[in-house]
Scaffold this motif. Structure first.
Motif, PDB file in Angstrom:
ATOM      1  N   ALA A 199      -5.185 -13.544  11.594  1.00 27.89           N
ATOM      2  CA  ALA A 199      -3.777 -13.713  10.871  1.00 27.89           C
ATOM      3  C   ALA A 199      -3.658 -14.622  11.952  1.00 27.89           C
ATOM      4  CB  ALA A 199      -2.523 -12.777  10.429  1.00 27.89           C
ATOM      5  N   ASP A 200      -4.147 -14.545  13.485  1.00 31.21           N
ATOM      6  CA  ASP A 200      -3.296 -15.021  14.584  1.00 31.21           C
ATOM      7  C   ASP A 200      -4.079 -17.071  14.765  1.00 31.21           C
ATOM      8  OD1 ASP A 200      -1.350 -13.499  14.765  1.00 31.21           O
ATOM      9  OD2 ASP A 200      -2.724 -12.386  16.873  1.00 31.21           O
TER      10      ASP A 200
ATOM     11  N   SER B 251      -0.446  -9.020  12.762  1.00 33.57           N
ATOM     12  CA  SER B 251      -1.134  -9.266  14.604  1.00 33.57           C
ATOM     13  C   SER B 251      -2.400  -9.083  14.228  1.00 33.57           C
ATOM     14  CB  SER B 251      -0.367  -8.559  14.817  1.00 33.57           C
ATOM     15  OG  SER B 251       1.284  -8.664  15.703  1.00 33.57           O
TER      16      SER B 251
ATOM     17  N   LYS C 225       1.385 -18.462  13.938  1.00 33.42           N
ATOM     18  CA  LYS C 225       0.590 -17.579  12.723  1.00 33.42           C
ATOM     19  C   LYS C 225      -0.012 -18.783  11.776  1.00 33.42           C
ATOM     20  CE  LYS C 225       1.981 -13.871  13.901  1.00 33.42           C
ATOM     21  NZ  LYS C 225       0.371 -12.439  14.019  1.00 33.42           N
TER      22      LYS C 225
END
Length: 246
Positions: free
Chosen positions: A131-132, A127, A167
């Motif tokens: 990655a987001d 998170s 993601k």
């Protein structure tokens, strides 16, 4: 164990038995990428772990490779599997990572009917900010499903409390362990279809191709024979032989 720079000393380990000189000390990196320290009394006992860099071994970076999922129910053992819709790059060593079973362009028009969204309970993707892709607040499971279905650039998401974290790809560090309790991982998975008409058409094409090759081979042989006869007939030596016999 300590980390030392030009001006500071940082202690990594705690609860080290004393006196220190009565023990052997060993620091290793295990096959899951976790840095650990062990001690062993010089006169008796066994090696005992006194420190490790990760309490959750699945937090080691890419421990199960690309599109792999790390599972650790006890924070000790590690099992690598592929996320839904993917298969191992090396069946003998899943930790090398996985690849999609079916390559699909989710941005094509009307592609929504060709895949579903699977939910994996008590699982998560990292998170951090890199990655987001985006975050959607105040949604439930169905709202998170809709969020990634409406975004063709997002393959998966994590639902943490009421926040849907879409993601980026490729997907790394998927995990299912004690630290992911209550989190839901959502993943797009292509639907496997079987069309009998396509199989019949394929078999028909294969049959026609084989027949065409056989006919072509026979025709080529006949033409080669005729060309050979013509070459012999019009050869000067053959012409003299024919005239002499006539």
């Amino acid at each position: 164990m300590y980390i030392v720079n030009s001006s500071n000393v940082y202690s990594l380990t705690e609860n080290i038995p004393i006196p220190v000189e009565d023990y052997y000390h060993r620091a290793t990196i295990n096959d899951h990428g976790t840095f650990e320290q062990f001690v062993h009394h010089k006169k008796e006992g066994n090696w005992t772990r006194v420190w490790r860099s990760f309490d959750d071994p699945c937090t080691a970076n890419s421990v199960c490779g690309i599109y792999g999922m790390c599972t650790s129910p006890d924070n000790e053992t590690v099992t690598c599997n592929c996320i839904p819709g993917h298969t191992p790059l090396d069946p003998d060593n899943v930790s090398k990572g996985c690849h999609p079973e079916t390559v699909m362009n989710y941005c094509l028009e009307n592609s929504g009917g060709n895949y579903t969204v699977e939910v994996v309970e008590d699982a998560d993707f990292p998170s951090d900010l890199t990655a987001d892709l985006a975050r959607v607040e105040h949604v439930d499971v169905e709202g998170c499903k809709k969020a990634i279905m409406d975004d063709c650039y997002s393959l998966a998401a994590s639902l943490v409390d009421s926040t849907c974290r879409k993601k980026r790809t490729p997907l790394l560090n998927a995990r299912k362990s004690a630290s992911t309790k209550g989190i839901k991982a959502l993943i797009k998975v292509p639907i496997k279809t079987s069309n009998p008409d396509i199989r019949k058409l394929t078999r028909k094409k294969k049959f026609n191709s084989q027949a065409f090759l056989e006919i072509g081979s026979i025709t080529s042989a006949i033409l080669a024979f005729l060309l050979g006869v013509a070459a012999i007939y019009y050869n000067p030596a053959a012409q003299r032989f024919i005239k002499r016999n006539n």
